[in-house]
Enzyme design. Sequence first.
Site, PDB file in Angstrom:
ATOM      1  N   SER A   1       0.846  -1.195   0.000  1.00 38.23           N
ATOM      2  CA  SER A   1       0.000   0.000   0.000  1.00 38.23           C
ATOM      3  C   SER A   1       0.880   1.242   0.000  1.00 38.23           C
ATOM      4  O   SER A   1       1.978   1.247   0.582  1.00 38.23           O
ATOM      5  CB  SER A   1      -0.877   0.028   1.255  1.00 38.23           C
ATOM      6  OG  SER A   1      -1.547   1.274   1.358  1.00 38.23           O
TER       7      SER A   1
ATOM      8  N   TYR B   1      -1.673  -0.021  10.242  1.00 33.95           N
ATOM      9  CA  TYR B   1      -1.846  -0.596   8.892  1.00 33.95           C
ATOM     10  C   TYR B   1      -0.640  -0.244   8.023  1.00 33.95           C
ATOM     11  O   TYR B   1      -0.084  -1.104   7.323  1.00 33.95           O
ATOM     12  CB  TYR B   1      -3.138  -0.057   8.275  1.00 33.95           C
ATOM     13  CG  TYR B   1      -3.332  -0.416   6.811  1.00 33.95           C
ATOM     14  CD1 TYR B   1      -3.759  -1.689   6.446  1.00 33.95           C
ATOM     15  CD2 TYR B   1      -3.100   0.525   5.804  1.00 33.95           C
ATOM     16  CE1 TYR B   1      -3.925  -2.013   5.104  1.00 33.95           C
ATOM     17  CE2 TYR B   1      -3.275   0.209   4.470  1.00 33.95           C
ATOM     18  CZ  TYR B   1      -3.691  -1.065   4.120  1.00 33.95           C
ATOM     19  OH  TYR B   1      -3.853  -1.393   2.790  1.00 33.95           O
TER      20      TYR B   1
HETATM   21  P1  NAP Z   1     -11.414  -6.122   0.058  1.00 41.46           P
HETATM   22  O1  NAP Z   1     -12.242  -5.649  -1.064  1.00 41.46           O
HETATM   23  O2  NAP Z   1     -11.852  -5.896   1.463  1.00 41.46           O
HETATM   24  O3  NAP Z   1     -11.149  -7.687  -0.160  1.00 41.46           O
HETATM   25  C1  NAP Z   1     -10.370  -8.374   0.774  1.00 41.46           C
HETATM   26  C2  NAP Z   1     -10.159  -9.787   0.295  1.00 41.46           C
HETATM   27  O4  NAP Z   1      -9.230 -10.408   1.199  1.00 41.46           O
HETATM   28  C3  NAP Z   1     -11.422 -10.628   0.311  1.00 41.46           C
HETATM   29  O5  NAP Z   1     -11.342 -11.550  -0.753  1.00 41.46           O
HETATM   30  C4  NAP Z   1     -11.322 -11.352   1.659  1.00 41.46           C
HETATM   31  O6  NAP Z   1     -11.994 -12.612   1.674  1.00 41.46           O
HETATM   32  C5  NAP Z   1      -9.837 -11.577   1.735  1.00 41.46           C
HETATM   33  N1  NAP Z   1      -9.316 -11.790   3.084  1.00 41.46           N
HETATM   34  C6  NAP Z   1      -9.329 -10.928   4.139  1.00 41.46           C
HETATM   35  N2  NAP Z   1      -8.738 -11.501   5.207  1.00 41.46           N
HETATM   36  C7  NAP Z   1      -8.346 -12.737   4.799  1.00 41.46           C
HETATM   37  C8  NAP Z   1      -7.686 -13.809   5.451  1.00 41.46           C
HETATM   38  N3  NAP Z   1      -7.319 -13.734   6.726  1.00 41.46           N
HETATM   39  N4  NAP Z   1      -7.441 -14.934   4.740  1.00 41.46           N
HETATM   40  C9  NAP Z   1      -7.819 -15.029   3.436  1.00 41.46           C
HETATM   41  N5  NAP Z   1      -8.454 -14.062   2.778  1.00 41.46           N
HETATM   42  C10 NAP Z   1      -8.719 -12.927   3.471  1.00 41.46           C
HETATM   43  O7  NAP Z   1      -9.941  -5.503   0.019  1.00 41.46           O
HETATM   44  P2  NAP Z   1      -9.125  -4.816  -1.188  1.00 41.46           P
HETATM   45  O8  NAP Z   1      -9.379  -3.377  -1.126  1.00 41.46           O
HETATM   46  O9  NAP Z   1      -9.329  -5.578  -2.445  1.00 41.46           O
HETATM   47  O10 NAP Z   1      -7.638  -5.040  -0.657  1.00 41.46           O
HETATM   48  C11 NAP Z   1      -6.790  -6.026  -1.213  1.00 41.46           C
HETATM   49  C12 NAP Z   1      -5.380  -5.714  -0.781  1.00 41.46           C
HETATM   50  O11 NAP Z   1      -5.023  -4.418  -1.260  1.00 41.46           O
HETATM   51  C13 NAP Z   1      -5.189  -5.675   0.733  1.00 41.46           C
HETATM   52  O12 NAP Z   1      -3.954  -6.270   1.072  1.00 41.46           O
HETATM   53  C14 NAP Z   1      -5.167  -4.187   1.045  1.00 41.46           C
HETATM   54  O13 NAP Z   1      -4.444  -3.898   2.223  1.00 41.46           O
HETATM   55  C15 NAP Z   1      -4.495  -3.649  -0.193  1.00 41.46           C
HETATM   56  N6  NAP Z   1      -4.775  -2.238  -0.477  1.00 41.46           N
HETATM   57  C16 NAP Z   1      -6.054  -1.804  -0.680  1.00 41.46           C
HETATM   58  C17 NAP Z   1      -6.263  -0.456  -0.941  1.00 41.46           C
HETATM   59  C18 NAP Z   1      -7.644   0.116  -1.170  1.00 41.46           C
HETATM   60  O14 NAP Z   1      -7.776   1.359  -1.195  1.00 41.46           O
HETATM   61  N7  NAP Z   1      -8.680  -0.708  -1.363  1.00 41.46           N
HETATM   62  C19 NAP Z   1      -5.180   0.429  -0.998  1.00 41.46           C
HETATM   63  C20 NAP Z   1      -3.909  -0.052  -0.776  1.00 41.46           C
HETATM   64  C21 NAP Z   1      -3.717  -1.391  -0.537  1.00 41.46           C
HETATM   65  P3  NAP Z   1     -13.508 -12.733   2.308  1.00 41.46           P
HETATM   66  O15 NAP Z   1     -14.400 -11.992   1.377  1.00 41.46           O
HETATM   67  O16 NAP Z   1     -13.795 -14.190   2.339  1.00 41.46           O
HETATM   68  O17 NAP Z   1     -13.433 -12.110   3.659  1.00 41.46           O
END
Ligand code: NAP
Length: 260
Positions: free
Chosen positions: A143, A157
């Site tokens: 991130s 985070y």
């Molecule tokens: P999201 O929409 O909340 O999706 C999270 C995904 O991770 C879901 O598939 C969830 O599965 C899975 N997950 C969560 N905890 C888990 C665990 N303990 N074991 C296995 N699967 C797990 O999140 P996102 O925004 O796509 O984020 C994806 C990545 O990008 C993360 O690492 C986040 O920190 C990073 N990121 C996001 C942003 C942003 O603005 N969105 C920015 C920077 C970085 P379930 O549905 O089954 O819970």
Amino acid sequence: MDKLLLVTGGSRGIGAATCRRAAASGYSVAVNYRSDADAANALVAELKSTGADAEAFMADVSCEEEVIELFSSVVDRLGVPTAVVNSAGIAGKHMDVVEFDATVLQELMQINVVGTMLCCREAARHMSTARGGDGGSIVNVSSMAATIGGRPGHCAYAASKAAVDAFTVGFAKEVGAQGIRVNTVRPGVTLTDMTSEVKANATVRSAVEATIAMNRVACADEIAAPVMWLLSSEASFVSGAHLDASGGGFVIGASTASVD
Ligand code: NAP
């Protein structure tokens, strides 16, 4: 060689967008999820309807036994992955440091840091040419928070993602001569369930967008695209790198900037 991608946290958000791009470029896709089986199964059905080979695998990446089982199930059912994307992660609670709670911190670190490291370990055990594997490519989703200490209330985070960055650099050196490339993509704010408040609240969204050089947030596909590039042979000499997909990064808007 057939291309097989395992995406942790592949059922929603950035992980799901990556699964869609991978399927469209000829990968078989292993979609990992933790609890939302409906989302994972719907995505698998969608990918299959396009002719791709896809399967859902439930595992909590923060649990070592489940990570081992995840990789061995994928190997048994689809084969050894040629690529792994570690997208599973949580934002954790909004907390100032004086409000820190050890249990909340441990959950955050266990999922974002230890989970990513355990998945990299299992990936290396299966992919390393030093262990009879064919090598491959890994992308850890970090991130931009790691570069700025996080937005207010999210420094834990940010620290978890800085750990992912440092780990990725060291891990890339360790497996560089074993046929494995490892990189991170560092997204800026991206519209997913993780940022549901940004999506739902126009005031929050415009305040966030004012802090981004391009004055907008990303959609998940704009993060999946650089992830797929790093996995591809186009990035064959790129390892241990951080690719910022951040709309130009964090800025203080002209209206709020001050010289003192
Ligand atoms: P999201 O929409 O909340 O999706 C999270 C995904 O991770 C879901 O598939 C969830 O599965 C899975 N997950 C969560 N905890 C888990 C665990 N303990 N074991 C296995 N699967 C797990 O999140 P996102 O925004 O796509 O984020 C994806 C990545 O990008 C993360 O690492 C986040 O920190 C990073 N990121 C996001 C942003 C942003 O603005 N969105 C920015 C920077 C970085 P379930 O549905 O089954 O819970």
